[in-house]
Design a protein around this motif. Structure first.
Motif: not given
Ligand SMILES: C[S@@+](CC[C@H](N)C(=O)[O-])C[C@H]1O[C@@H](n2cnc3c(N)ncnc32)[C@H](O)[C@@H]1O
Length: 240
Positions: A60-83, A93-98
């Motif tokens: 929520d905080l990330l989305e609020e700060a960015r304004g929009d998640m459409t060009d988000c290419r994220a590295l999810d570090f310590g991704a666990g079971n994917g929540m 988000g455009d892309l998410v790599v765990g």
């Protein structure tokens, strides 16, 4: 062993008993490999019983700060079971790599959240080989997100900084960490590392202290969520 009278276990010492058929198994809440092997157990214990909502709070905080998640290419570090990956995908988000250190985390994600990640790697970024770094560089990440994974025996500072350096300058950095690890009682190294990167490498835009989850005895465990923009890479030799 008999625990000391009045001993309050730290959150990485808490455990539960899981009944499976006529067998009972003691599982430490931080033994994620054992937890992930049982479908739904992580969600039942952490989210339903202990009210953990950090995957949403940080997103929520990330989305609020960015304004929009459409060009988000994220590295999810310590991704666990994917929540967290699921939250990013839901928000467009455009892309998410765990990335996680446990093969059980990847297996649980593939079992319970099929298709959420564009790719999921089991890697140790504390001591990565060049091939691992090259694999991750190809995604040209503009966002690093790491939820409930820094400190304790989880992601060490060097691995976090290696992940930080994989993000484009001006990219987004979103993470949470237990409040104690940013205080004078820190024993993980994160207090100095975060203070160090805030001097030249990271401009903080949002900071929120909130209840990450309850302990098994019902006490609030408070974390600090931080969202910022990366200024430039960190020189590991300077900070560690
Ligand atoms: C509490 S779980 C959080 C999972 C997920 N981020 C979430 O919010 O649901 C912490 C995760 O960090 C992972 N982890 C611990 N040490 C790590 C390391 N050195 N590198 C990558 N992942 C690590 C654990 O395997 C575990 O999956």
């Amino acid at each position: 062993m008999i625990p000391e009278l009045g001993h309050q276990p730290d959150q990485d010492e808490e455990w539960i008993i899981v009944k499976r058929g006529n067998r009972q198994e003691k599982i430490r809440l931080h033994d994620y490999d054992d937890i992930y092997k049982i479908p739904g157990l992580y969600e039942q214990v952490f989210c339903q019983r202990l009210k953990c909502n950090s995957h949403r709070v940080v997103c929520d905080l990330l989305e609020e700060a960015r304004g929009d998640m459409t060009d988000c290419r994220a590295l999810d570090f310590g991704a666990g079971n994917g929540m967290v990956g699921e939250e990013i995908a839901k928000r467009g988000g455009d892309l998410v790599v765990g990335v996680d250190i446990l093969s059980e985390a990847k297996e649980a994600t593939e079992r319970d959240r099929t298709g959420i990640y564009d790719k999921y790697y089991v890697m140790d970024l504390d001591d990565p080989d060049d091939k691992d770094i090259e694999k991750l560089k190809q995604y040209d990440f503009n966002t690093l997100i790491s939820v409930a994974a820094l400190g304790f025996d989880d992601i060490p500072p060097k691995a976090f900084l290696n992940a930080f350096n994989l993000i484009q300058n001006d990219g987004w950095i979103a993470f949470n960490i237990k409040d104690r690890f940013l205080s004078n009682n820190d024993d993980t190294g994160y207090k100095d590392i975060i203070a160090g990167i805030c001097e030249d490498n990271l401009a903080i835009l949002r900071k929120k202290r909130y209840c990450h989850r309850l302990s098994l005895s019902g006490k609030e465990l408070n974390y600090i969520a931080i969202i910022g923009r990366k200024i430039k890479n960190v020189g590991l030799d300077e900070l560690l």
